[in-house]
Design an enzyme around this catalytic site. Sequence first.
Site, PDB file in Angstrom:
ATOM      1  N   CYS A 114      47.712  20.511  13.848  1.00  0.00           N
ATOM      2  CA  CYS A 114      47.363  19.890  14.953  1.00  0.00           C
ATOM      3  C   CYS A 114      47.208  20.804  16.296  1.00  0.00           C
ATOM      4  CB  CYS A 114      48.287  18.406  15.544  1.00  0.00           C
ATOM      5  SG  CYS A 114      48.202  17.501  14.207  1.00  0.00           S
ATOM      6  N   ARG A 151      43.385  26.736  13.197  1.00  0.00           N
ATOM      7  CA  ARG A 151      44.736  26.156  12.739  1.00  0.00           C
ATOM      8  C   ARG A 151      44.525  25.256  11.677  1.00  0.00           C
ATOM      9  NH1 ARG A 151      48.668  26.564  17.032  1.00  0.00           N
ATOM     10  NH2 ARG A 151      49.716  24.679  16.405  1.00  0.00           N
ATOM     11  N   TRP A 182      45.458  17.363  12.351  1.00  0.00           N
ATOM     12  CA  TRP A 182      45.784  17.488  10.940  1.00  0.00           C
ATOM     13  C   TRP A 182      46.618  16.600  10.340  1.00  0.00           C
ATOM     14  CZ3 TRP A 182      49.671  18.956   7.469  1.00  0.00           C
ATOM     15  CH2 TRP A 182      49.467  19.416   6.355  1.00  0.00           C
ATOM     16  N   ASN A 195      51.611  16.798  18.072  1.00  0.00           N
ATOM     17  CA  ASN A 195      51.645  17.748  16.796  1.00  0.00           C
ATOM     18  C   ASN A 195      53.080  17.577  16.486  1.00  0.00           C
ATOM     19  OD1 ASN A 195      51.588  19.975  15.351  1.00  0.00           O
ATOM     20  ND2 ASN A 195      51.786  21.506  16.845  1.00  0.00           N
ATOM     21  N   GLY A 196      53.056  17.359  15.074  1.00  0.00           N
ATOM     22  CA  GLY A 196      54.559  17.163  14.433  1.00  0.00           C
ATOM     23  C   GLY A 196      54.809  15.894  14.008  1.00  0.00           C
ATOM     24  N   GLU A 198      50.208  36.247  -5.363  1.00  0.00           N
ATOM     25  CA  GLU A 198      49.340  36.171  -4.214  1.00  0.00           C
ATOM     26  C   GLU A 198      47.859  36.079  -4.602  1.00  0.00           C
ATOM     27  OE1 GLU A 198      49.131  36.004  -1.324  1.00  0.00           O
ATOM     28  OE2 GLU A 198      47.639  36.880  -0.543  1.00  0.00           O
ATOM     29  N   LYS A 230      45.594  32.946  -3.330  1.00  0.00           N
ATOM     30  CA  LYS A 230      44.378  32.935  -2.728  1.00  0.00           C
ATOM     31  C   LYS A 230      43.521  32.328  -3.430  1.00  0.00           C
ATOM     32  CE  LYS A 230      45.198  34.479   0.219  1.00  0.00           C
ATOM     33  NZ  LYS A 230      46.166  35.045   1.000  1.00  0.00           N
ATOM     34  N   GLU A 280      43.632  28.387  -3.063  1.00  0.00           N
ATOM     35  CA  GLU A 280      43.543  27.540  -1.781  1.00  0.00           C
ATOM     36  C   GLU A 280      42.291  27.674  -1.254  1.00  0.00           C
ATOM     37  OE1 GLU A 280      45.863  29.483   1.508  1.00  0.00           O
ATOM     38  OE2 GLU A 280      45.356  31.520   0.815  1.00  0.00           O
ATOM     39  N   HIS A 337      57.314  33.175 -22.629  1.00  0.00           N
ATOM     40  CA  HIS A 337      58.329  32.259 -22.354  1.00  0.00           C
ATOM     41  C   HIS A 337      57.783  30.954 -22.072  1.00  0.00           C
ATOM     42  CE1 HIS A 337      61.245  35.268 -23.124  1.00  0.00           C
ATOM     43  NE2 HIS A 337      60.542  35.860 -22.067  1.00  0.00           N
ATOM     44  N   LYS A 372      46.294  26.760   9.463  1.00  0.00           N
ATOM     45  CA  LYS A 372      46.765  28.197   9.514  1.00  0.00           C
ATOM     46  C   LYS A 372      48.180  28.237  10.125  1.00  0.00           C
ATOM     47  CE  LYS A 372      45.584  32.486   9.598  1.00  0.00           C
ATOM     48  NZ  LYS A 372      45.456  33.160   8.279  1.00  0.00           N
TER      49      LYS A 372
HETATM   50  O1  M6R Z   1      51.806  32.306   9.560  1.00  0.00           O
HETATM   51  P1  M6R Z   1      52.611  32.482   8.447  1.00  0.00           P
HETATM   52  O2  M6R Z   1      52.716  33.984   7.926  1.00  0.00           O
HETATM   53  O3  M6R Z   1      54.247  32.068   8.889  1.00  0.00           O
HETATM   54  O4  M6R Z   1      52.285  31.668   7.260  1.00  0.00           O
HETATM   55  C1  M6R Z   1      52.716  31.225   5.989  1.00  0.00           C
HETATM   56  C2  M6R Z   1      51.883  30.506   5.077  1.00  0.00           C
HETATM   57  O5  M6R Z   1      51.584  29.542   5.609  1.00  0.00           O
HETATM   58  C3  M6R Z   1      50.747  31.488   4.907  1.00  0.00           C
HETATM   59  O6  M6R Z   1      50.864  32.749   4.435  1.00  0.00           O
HETATM   60  C4  M6R Z   1      49.908  30.455   3.931  1.00  0.00           C
HETATM   61  O7  M6R Z   1      50.349  30.705   2.525  1.00  0.00           O
HETATM   62  C5  M6R Z   1      48.362  31.160   3.717  1.00  0.00           C
HETATM   63  N1  M6R Z   1      47.326  30.204   3.867  1.00  0.00           N
HETATM   64  C6  M6R Z   1      48.065  31.957   2.686  1.00  0.00           C
HETATM   65  O8  M6R Z   1      46.855  32.679   2.690  1.00  0.00           O
END
Ligand code: M6R
Length: 614
Positions: free
Chosen positions: A2, A27, A78, A103-104, A483, A487, A490, A506, A609
């Site tokens: 938010c 965000r 959000w 927010n929160g 990673e 990527k 998401e 395993h 974000k």
């Molecule tokens: O702002 P931050 O680096 O603390 O964010 C951490 C994660 O929320 C962030 O890396 C998230 O996993 C991304 N969407 C990955 O692409």
Amino acid sequence: MCGIVAIIGKENACEHVLNGLKKLEYRGYDSAGLAYISDKKMFNVRSVGKLNKLIKVISESKYSKLESSKIAIGHTRWATHGKVNIKNTHPIIYDKKIAVVHNGIIENYEKLKAKSFLKSYNFETTTDTEVIPVLIDSFVSNGKNFFESAKSTLKLMEGAYAFAAIHQDFPNEIFVARNTSPLVIGVGQDFKVVGSDSHSITQLVNQVIYLEDGDYAIIRDKEIEIYDKKDEITNRKIVNVNTDIGVVTKDGYRHFMEKEIFEQPNVLINTISSLLQENDKIDISTQKMGIKKNKSILISAAGTSFYAAVVAKYWIEKIANISVSVELASEYRYRNPSNIGFSSMIVISQSGESIDTLMAMRQAKKLNLKTTAIVNVEGSTIDREADYSIYTRVGPEIGVASTKSFTSQLTVLFLISIKLANENNSINNKDYKNFVRLIKTLPNSLSKCLKINSDIINIAQKIKNTSHTIFLGRGYLYPLALEGALKLKEISYIHAEGFAAGEMKHGPIALIEENLPVIMFLISDGLEDKSISNLQEAVSRGARTILIADKESIAKAKFVNFAIEIPEFEKKFVTTFSPILMAIPAQLLAYHVARERGTDVDQPRNLAKSVTVE
Ligand code: M6R
């Protein structure tokens, strides 16, 4: 997550709020709205979807005195509690006279709603937020003024939140409060503005006040009264911030993510030049980091930043011979960790606002560890609370998927690794100089990596319709497999799992079926034959294999369906630098698959974000 913007004392308040909200779009959100007061009457306009939709709604209907109002609050939501619909969209309005943006999460909202003195109130939304305007109304009805009512409300609330409230009968005041979720007040001469981050308000002001946890304030056009958690009036520092960096544009790219991937050679120059002095000394103080002989280092983070931490563990242990523990921030904060053997914690966060990472850092402080933040956003909560900060300096990252942040975090972590190694004589000066020389070549190497873009588009088209994928890597490339999978999942919504290549037998090998894409990152590190065998085992079970590797490894694995060769890098060091080099194909693959599938690449569904709620 938010976003909040509020303004008092300025003509065209609503327009300014919308401009601020635009800057918070990165965000991630699902609905947006604003409320304003004109002639002692509250008005509001809300819509589900993106801000453009809200702006359209505003322009298509006649909103009374919208232009002339000098007080407005706005929000991008959000959803946490309650479905995404108009009713639950903020501002949450009570009785057409109190508006709140929040927010929160208010953790005790159910208990508050059940309070006997709220018996006569009807709750119209399924949000936790609604309890705020209702409580304020109950206190105002009992004769308190707006400030006292909002303060009494605040005292009942539990959780992590930031909110702003206005009341039509008190049209010259905005009440704001912060507990964990960020909130910044911008100080204009005859007006004041509030935002979830300084970026959202620096088009209007260049002086800001960062509220601290437990702070609340009553804001009028010419004055700000801030109280701390002990209810004492407090003077928070006024900080000069860089003037507006302007609206960040896509510069001809289709998405911010694409732009940010292609920006990496340039932003890495910033990261490197801000930390590497002319004499090749690294401008990082391991003393300020609290690193001590015979003590291990703790690194904590979330998401992509966590995978950077895992790479750092491998680097620091191998190059500097110092033991490192990595902790998912969301786990560390709750598991009563011990500080035995540790003197320092490094947290890594692009936004500097991830609540889990912030809380992990606070937990470490309680355990008397020195804290260092590797952070992109200066002035963010993590930056301000860390004992010491090291900036990645990549500029705003708008795409929800972290790209340039990852490679810059890795670069900072590599600099820390060789600094530590040089200080404790794990490497000699010659090796140190060699590493520094290679770091300086990284931007150029990343430019070369970007040239494999068209090969990756070709593969993306071949796998875009799959429902599942597996990513494999070993050693330095194990975190990269994690990673790469994150990527892809998401932004394309394809199910993707990352595994250490050696783990396949395993359990995960049971997932292999005809045509399942298995993507392996591979480098000639002396163990490549073992990984190639793992890939063979997948092929025998019908997998489609995609190898992202150096020339030598590709030559050994001719059986794969597709191979992407990374550009040449100095042979002796290619393994060490492989996580940075291979980040580019991992990002490009995810990007092109998502683009081919037509998803909302920059703001994927359900994601934010800055993850400021648990
Ligand atoms: O702002 P931050 O680096 O603390 O964010 C951490 C994660 O929320 C962030 O890396 C998230 O996993 C991304 N969407 C990955 O692409």
